[in-house]
Design an enzyme around this catalytic site. Structure first.
Site, PDB file in Angstrom:
ATOM      1  N   ARG A 157       0.841  -1.221   0.000  1.00  0.00           N
ATOM      2  CA  ARG A 157       0.000   0.000   0.000  1.00  0.00           C
ATOM      3  C   ARG A 157       0.869   1.262   0.000  1.00  0.00           C
ATOM      4  NH1 ARG A 157      -2.472  -4.070  -0.573  1.00  0.00           N
ATOM      5  NH2 ARG A 157      -4.342  -4.733   0.570  1.00  0.00           N
ATOM      6  N   SER A 230     -11.071   0.674   3.630  1.00  0.00           N
ATOM      7  CA  SER A 230     -10.211   0.357   4.780  1.00  0.00           C
ATOM      8  C   SER A 230      -9.586   1.646   5.293  1.00  0.00           C
ATOM      9  CB  SER A 230      -9.082  -0.588   4.373  1.00  0.00           C
ATOM     10  OG  SER A 230      -9.609  -1.757   3.829  1.00  0.00           O
ATOM     11  N   GLU A 325      -4.616   4.279   6.298  1.00  0.00           N
ATOM     12  CA  GLU A 325      -4.417   4.036   4.863  1.00  0.00           C
ATOM     13  C   GLU A 325      -4.968   5.230   4.079  1.00  0.00           C
ATOM     14  OE1 GLU A 325      -5.376   0.027   3.121  1.00  0.00           O
ATOM     15  OE2 GLU A 325      -6.603   1.232   1.771  1.00  0.00           O
TER      16      GLU A 325
HETATM   17  P1  NAP Z   1      -9.946 -10.974   5.393  1.00  0.00           P
HETATM   18  O1  NAP Z   1     -10.074 -12.122   4.473  1.00  0.00           O
HETATM   19  O2  NAP Z   1     -10.923 -10.800   6.502  1.00  0.00           O
HETATM   20  O3  NAP Z   1      -8.471 -10.955   6.011  1.00  0.00           O
HETATM   21  C1  NAP Z   1      -8.037  -9.901   6.869  1.00  0.00           C
HETATM   22  C2  NAP Z   1      -6.672  -9.433   6.400  1.00  0.00           C
HETATM   23  O4  NAP Z   1      -5.787 -10.524   6.440  1.00  0.00           O
HETATM   24  C3  NAP Z   1      -6.690  -8.908   4.979  1.00  0.00           C
HETATM   25  O5  NAP Z   1      -6.682  -7.509   5.011  1.00  0.00           O
HETATM   26  C4  NAP Z   1      -5.490  -9.527   4.318  1.00  0.00           C
HETATM   27  O6  NAP Z   1      -4.418  -8.638   4.059  1.00  0.00           O
HETATM   28  C5  NAP Z   1      -4.985 -10.570   5.282  1.00  0.00           C
HETATM   29  N1  NAP Z   1      -5.095 -11.872   4.627  1.00  0.00           N
HETATM   30  C6  NAP Z   1      -6.178 -12.693   4.596  1.00  0.00           C
HETATM   31  N2  NAP Z   1      -5.887 -13.807   3.921  1.00  0.00           N
HETATM   32  C7  NAP Z   1      -4.619 -13.681   3.488  1.00  0.00           C
HETATM   33  C8  NAP Z   1      -3.767 -14.520   2.728  1.00  0.00           C
HETATM   34  N3  NAP Z   1      -4.180 -15.711   2.281  1.00  0.00           N
HETATM   35  N4  NAP Z   1      -2.519 -14.083   2.456  1.00  0.00           N
HETATM   36  C9  NAP Z   1      -2.090 -12.887   2.907  1.00  0.00           C
HETATM   37  N5  NAP Z   1      -2.851 -12.051   3.629  1.00  0.00           N
HETATM   38  C10 NAP Z   1      -4.102 -12.455   3.928  1.00  0.00           C
HETATM   39  O7  NAP Z   1      -9.866  -9.616   4.530  1.00  0.00           O
HETATM   40  P2  NAP Z   1     -11.030  -8.694   3.972  1.00  0.00           P
HETATM   41  O8  NAP Z   1     -11.225  -7.541   4.872  1.00  0.00           O
HETATM   42  O9  NAP Z   1     -12.208  -9.512   3.570  1.00  0.00           O
HETATM   43  O10 NAP Z   1     -10.315  -8.160   2.648  1.00  0.00           O
HETATM   44  C11 NAP Z   1     -10.040  -9.025   1.574  1.00  0.00           C
HETATM   45  C12 NAP Z   1      -9.126  -8.330   0.589  1.00  0.00           C
HETATM   46  O11 NAP Z   1      -9.745  -7.162   0.039  1.00  0.00           O
HETATM   47  C13 NAP Z   1      -7.836  -7.883   1.242  1.00  0.00           C
HETATM   48  O12 NAP Z   1      -6.784  -8.136   0.363  1.00  0.00           O
HETATM   49  C14 NAP Z   1      -8.061  -6.417   1.468  1.00  0.00           C
HETATM   50  O13 NAP Z   1      -6.859  -5.681   1.446  1.00  0.00           O
HETATM   51  C15 NAP Z   1      -8.929  -6.038   0.295  1.00  0.00           C
HETATM   52  N6  NAP Z   1      -9.738  -4.884   0.672  1.00  0.00           N
HETATM   53  C16 NAP Z   1      -9.263  -3.633   0.437  1.00  0.00           C
HETATM   54  C17 NAP Z   1     -10.013  -2.542   0.855  1.00  0.00           C
HETATM   55  C18 NAP Z   1      -9.568  -1.139   0.661  1.00  0.00           C
HETATM   56  O14 NAP Z   1     -10.318  -0.225   0.956  1.00  0.00           O
HETATM   57  N7  NAP Z   1      -8.373  -0.888   0.236  1.00  0.00           N
HETATM   58  C19 NAP Z   1     -11.216  -2.738   1.476  1.00  0.00           C
HETATM   59  C20 NAP Z   1     -11.652  -4.020   1.714  1.00  0.00           C
HETATM   60  C21 NAP Z   1     -10.912  -5.085   1.300  1.00  0.00           C
HETATM   61  P3  NAP Z   1      -4.292  -7.744   2.725  1.00  0.00           P
HETATM   62  O15 NAP Z   1      -5.184  -6.607   2.968  1.00  0.00           O
HETATM   63  O16 NAP Z   1      -2.846  -7.373   2.753  1.00  0.00           O
HETATM   64  O17 NAP Z   1      -4.653  -8.577   1.558  1.00  0.00           O
END
Ligand code: NAP
Length: 330
Positions: A157, A230, A325
């Site tokens: 990020r 996020s 972020e």
């Molecule tokens: P989640 O599955 O509840 O997991 C929580 C966090 O753990 C995530 O943010 C993710 O990091 C990390 N994670 C989960 N599984 C992983 C794996 N197999 N390998 C590495 N890291 C892992 O996450 P969530 O909130 O539903 O989000 C899913 C994805 O959508 C994430 O990649 C998240 O960044 C992205 N997202 C982005 C935004 C935004 O506003 N920028 C909003 C919502 C979701 P990472 O974030 O580093 O992937």
């Protein structure tokens, strides 16, 4: 080029913010003109797309430059995209042409020009993985330049542009995509989605649809409930610290990355008791503690107060300082 003086500008947190000038740039030439205007007026320039990752204070003494140049071209799996295109339209364009690499980045709000700034990432993919070039206006060199992937210094990020906020204005991006069959992202929600449907080799379109559906449940639509996705980055800690946290909180998932370990910020905020709660005039989203929402017309100060409250609480409970972020414009 449209120039509005003392005007409001959009942001998905619905904060009432005015800028000294708001400029809508339809072309590179408009960008250069906006830079000249800022120089004449001795004001900083704040480049933005849709304002989906932005927290502006009430008065922004700046030339706010809204990138509104359009166009997507494809040649030999290479997409060249003008900064004012909606990011999700770029993903749709690629998927419709059978090009893989950005399908996991479906449904991320905002414009293409903003995507490399924080190196948008989701479900294991980052835009930095596919970037060939980023075309920017470099205010130090006073000209347009092409930067390649190495120049962009992409990190988690993070990028050269985020570290040098006032120097570069992204006007176009070039992505190298592939005709290789797509892989199911190695994330529990996506794996479950396809397992439930007994689909072991989904098409690009099916992966895109899965991501759109999963994100719909995790993130409120900003046109219904104002938010900027996020709010905090996931922190990285040492292996020792991660082990100690897991001993104390056995349900914590940790993700090793090199010598550091990524900890989900949403888990920390939820454990600190904020999920679905109000802090003053703002609400922490009930389905995802990482999202601060503004359903009641909160002010910039209200949101900063909520941010500080969460940071302090997580710091005292876990010894981790969460880093925003979102881009906070004081
Ligand atoms: P989640 O599955 O509840 O997991 C929580 C966090 O753990 C995530 O943010 C993710 O990091 C990390 N994670 C989960 N599984 C992983 C794996 N197999 N390998 C590495 N890291 C892992 O996450 P969530 O909130 O539903 O989000 C899913 C994805 O959508 C994430 O990649 C998240 O960044 C992205 N997202 C982005 C935004 C935004 O506003 N920028 C909003 C919502 C979701 P990472 O974030 O580093 O992937």
């Amino acid at each position: 080029m449209i120039v509005d003086k003392d005007s409001a500008f959009p942001n998905s947190m619905s904060l009432p913010s005015h800028a000294s000038f708001v400029v809508y740039a339809k072309s590179k030439e408009d960008v250069a003109e906006a830079v000249a205007l800022a120089k004449r007026e001795q004001l900083p320039i704040l480049a933005m797309g849709d304002g989906t990752n932005l927290l502006p204070s009430t008065l922004t003494k700046a030339v706010v430059l809204i990138l509104d140049n359009r166009g997507i071209k494809e040649e030999d799996n290479i997409l060249t995209v003008q900064a004012g295109e909606k990011w999700d339209d770029v993903v749709k364009f690629a998927v419709e042409r059978g090009l893989s690499g950005i399908e996991a980045l479906s449904s991320i709000p905002g414009k293409a020009g903003a995507a490399p700034i924080q190196n948008i990432g989701a479900y294991g993919a980052e835009i930095g993985d596919t970037i060939e070039y980023v075309e920017v206006y470099d205010k130090e060199k006073e000209k347009f330049v092409l930067l390649d992937k190495e120049d962009c210094e992409f990190g988690y990020r993070d990028s050269l542009f985020k570290k040098n906020k006032s120097r570069f204005i992204v006007v176009a991006i070039t992505l190298k995509l592939s005709k290789e069959p797509p892989k199911i992202p190695d994330y529990k929600d996506v794996k479950k989605y396809f397992k439930d449907r007994a689909n072991t080799s989904p098409s690009l379109q099916e992966i895109r649809e899965a991501i759109i559906e999963i994100r719909k449940n995790k993130l409120p639509d900003p046109s219904v409930v104002p938010n900027c996705g996020s709010f905090f980055k996931n922190p990285f800690v040492t292996l020792e610290k991660a082990k100690a946290l897991q001993t104390e909180f056995p349900t914590l998932s940790v993700f090793p990355s090199g010598e550091r370990v990524k900890i989900p910020a949403g888990f920390l905020i939820e454990q600190a008791g904020f999920k679905g709660q109000k802090i003053g005039n703002v609400e922490i989203y009930k389905n995802n503690a990482l999202v601060i929402t503004n359903p009641h017309g909160a002010t910039f100060a209200d949101i900063i107060e909520a941010k500080d409250t969460i940071q302090q609480s997580v710091l005292s409970k876990f010894g981790i300082l969460l880093e925003p972020e979102v881009n906070i414009i004081e």
